[in-house]
Design a protein around this motif. Sequence first.
Motif, mmCIF file in Angstrom:
data_model
loop_
_atom_site.group_PDB
_atom_site.id
_atom_site.type_symbol
_atom_site.label_atom_id
_atom_site.label_comp_id
_atom_site.label_asym_id
_atom_site.label_seq_id
_atom_site.Cartn_x
_atom_site.Cartn_y
_atom_site.Cartn_z
ATOM 1 N N UNK A 69 -23.311 83.542 5.814
ATOM 2 C CA UNK A 69 -23.415 83.797 4.377
ATOM 3 C C UNK A 69 -22.726 85.086 3.944
ATOM 4 N N UNK A 70 -22.218 85.848 4.885
ATOM 5 C CA UNK A 70 -21.555 87.103 4.503
ATOM 6 C C UNK A 70 -20.098 86.841 4.104
ATOM 7 N N UNK A 71 -19.518 87.811 3.415
ATOM 8 C CA UNK A 71 -18.128 87.691 2.973
ATOM 9 C C UNK A 71 -17.260 88.698 3.723
ATOM 10 N N UNK A 72 -16.264 88.194 4.443
ATOM 11 C CA UNK A 72 -15.352 89.089 5.169
ATOM 12 C C UNK A 72 -14.017 89.104 4.441
ATOM 13 N N UNK A 73 -13.319 90.239 4.491
ATOM 14 C CA UNK A 73 -11.974 90.271 3.913
ATOM 15 C C UNK A 73 -11.073 89.326 4.704
ATOM 16 N N UNK A 74 -10.255 88.550 3.996
ATOM 17 C CA UNK A 74 -9.289 87.688 4.686
ATOM 18 C C UNK A 74 -8.143 88.557 5.192
ATOM 19 N N UNK A 75 -7.412 88.031 6.175
ATOM 20 C CA UNK A 75 -6.301 88.826 6.703
ATOM 21 C C UNK A 75 -5.187 88.951 5.661
ATOM 22 N N UNK A 76 -5.149 88.043 4.707
ATOM 23 C CA UNK A 76 -4.142 88.149 3.648
ATOM 24 C C UNK A 76 -4.802 87.876 2.301
ATOM 25 N N UNK A 77 -4.267 88.502 1.257
ATOM 26 C CA UNK A 77 -4.801 88.243 -0.082
ATOM 27 C C UNK A 77 -3.997 87.110 -0.713
ATOM 28 N N UNK A 78 -4.711 86.082 -1.162
ATOM 29 C CA UNK A 78 -4.036 84.904 -1.710
ATOM 30 C C UNK A 78 -4.348 84.712 -3.186
ATOM 31 N N UNK A 79 -3.495 83.951 -3.822
ATOM 32 C CA UNK A 79 -3.823 83.477 -5.166
ATOM 33 C C UNK A 79 -3.857 81.956 -5.104
ATOM 34 N N UNK A 80 -4.882 81.383 -5.697
ATOM 35 C CA UNK A 80 -5.010 79.922 -5.769
ATOM 36 C C UNK A 80 -5.265 79.595 -7.229
ATOM 37 N N UNK A 81 -4.378 78.839 -7.845
ATOM 38 C CA UNK A 81 -4.657 78.512 -9.250
ATOM 39 C C UNK A 81 -4.729 77.013 -9.443
ATOM 40 N N UNK A 82 -5.453 76.619 -10.465
ATOM 41 C CA UNK A 82 -5.554 75.201 -10.768
ATOM 42 C C UNK A 82 -5.617 74.975 -12.265
ATOM 43 N N UNK A 83 -4.756 74.074 -12.742
ATOM 44 C CA UNK A 83 -4.758 73.739 -14.178
ATOM 45 C C UNK A 83 -5.011 72.246 -14.314
ATOM 46 N N UNK A 84 -5.953 71.890 -15.150
ATOM 47 C CA UNK A 84 -6.262 70.468 -15.348
ATOM 48 C C UNK A 84 -5.237 69.840 -16.278
ATOM 49 N N UNK A 85 -4.457 68.890 -15.740
ATOM 50 C CA UNK A 85 -3.367 68.313 -16.528
ATOM 51 C C UNK A 85 -3.867 67.555 -17.759
ATOM 52 N N UNK A 86 -4.899 66.761 -17.578
ATOM 53 C CA UNK A 86 -5.366 65.930 -18.699
ATOM 54 C C UNK A 86 -5.874 66.787 -19.849
ATOM 55 N N UNK A 87 -6.578 67.862 -19.513
ATOM 56 C CA UNK A 87 -7.086 68.766 -20.564
ATOM 57 C C UNK A 87 -5.931 69.427 -21.295
#
Length: 586
Positions: free
Chosen positions: A214-232
Amino acid sequence: MKAIEIRNKYLDFFKSKGHKIISGAKLIPENDPTVLFTTAGMHPLVPYLIGSPHPEGKRIVDFQKCLRTDDIDEVGDNRHLTFFEMLGNWSLGDYFKEDSIKYSFEFLTKVLNIPVDKISVTCFLGDNDAPKDDVSAKIWEECGIDKTRIYFFGKKDNWWGPAGQTGPCGPDTEIFLDTGVIKCSNDCNPSCDCGKYIEIWNNVFMEYNKMEDGSFKQLSQKNVDTGMGLERMAFLMQGKNHIFETELFMPIISKVSDMSENPEEDSLRIIADHLRASAFLICDSVIPSNVGQGYILRRLIRRTIRHMRKIGFNPDKITDVCVTLIDNLNNMYGELETNRNNILEEIKTEKNRFMNTLLSGEKEFIKVINKLKENNINIIDGIATFRLYDTFGFPPEVTNELAKENGLCIDMDGFKVCFEQHQAKSREGSEGIFKGGLADHSEETTKYHTAAHLILESLQKILGNDVIQKGSNITAERIRFDFSHPEKVTRELLDQVEDMVNAQIDKKLQVVCSEMLLDEARKYGAKGIFNSKYGESVKVYTIEGFSKEICGGPHVDNTSKLNHIKILKEEAVSSGIRRIKAVFIK
Ligand code: SER
């Protein structure tokens, strides 16, 4: 602007920013047995988000088919769908908050020409796991978003992931468009559900890995993940009132509406959404069944039929609607055209199956509610709901809807208890996603179950290890077995498979069941779907010296109990999936 233009502009824009366009994955995750469906664009990219290098580099863009079944009951409002398309761009350890927000802002205001004052954003408020995201807020301000339209919320609203129990996750900044309707109250803001603000894009700053403890560790790399809903995005860009008014749905809605006696909006939307989702599931080789993905498909088709009947649409015409659907969307999704016949066939077959039991099911339902009414009870208990499911093929949400129409409700928890008890009783619990089902376990079907293991192993030995079981359907009379294979299997090869299976029957091999932990099963070399959802301990059936498979059983204890098999038929189910039908020769 049509949806396809939005998709193309999105891909082009991110390409111009150094992103490589990759093709989206299937709706059925290939390497993640812990979930039934691909629910977000990031899902197939998890290995790259946690550090392994992507062959296409650090900047990726795509469009991804997604299915979320937790939204099933929300279908019918102005923005929820089961199946939808997510446009996504990723930085795999490359750019972070600043470029990500600036790209989104540029795309929205310069490419789609959305006025800045229609945009509101939300950022992470901060908690013990991660600090307040002032950085993102400042970048939004620099872009020109007024402070009054930058909101801060906690984990519930502004944190995304992990997609499963563990994995990459992080704070996000979400982008909303103001539909222009008046605020529902003075406090109305983007976290409000009234429909004034519609979330269109989510930029997740994935810098944490949630661990098993349940703990949060820093990832080895910082990422961006984006998502846009096409229908909306499409409905907002077109100035429509909701998703179902866009060109993605309108032809289907009009078709059903024209052919209905009493077209009601909610039912039309449910039909349009569910049939679209069903068609895409069939494209990805899902077949209606009582377990896993197949059961979701069954529920979608049956709920569609229920609503067709409700609005006076003849379910026999369901394939006419499918044709409209395919014709309407095949310019965006070539797979619909490739699978045209298969989609029509599967939906028709499932419709027939459901219609065969529907009338008796409805009679039974009326009996149940009359009895309840006599006794002034307004809840259909779990046992009755389960009986309607088990004997009459009524998915619980269908019963629930019927119940609601009669001023009653169902005991969903009670249903689940019955369902699980039944599963445990028929020892199907660990049987993996595709096999068996809640069907009967007569002596004959038990024999076919064992034959299925012999068939899978023989197919793999003869056609190669890339044969994967895609489903099986067993009755007391025959087995239908689906598997992946790129081409037709010649009669000669089928004969070899048959001979190999029959040789194992002649060898009188022992069939032994052992229970072990999932991990041990994997190490032991058992085939199967390693789905821990079914519990830590699984059953592995070993056919002496020949095959090892995770399976709930039941099976015969020795292959000598089987008659020789005969493969009667081999055919395509969809592209890359073959089906054989085999029987025991008496
Ligand atoms: N994974 C995030 C989402 O599903 C952004 O793509 O919203």
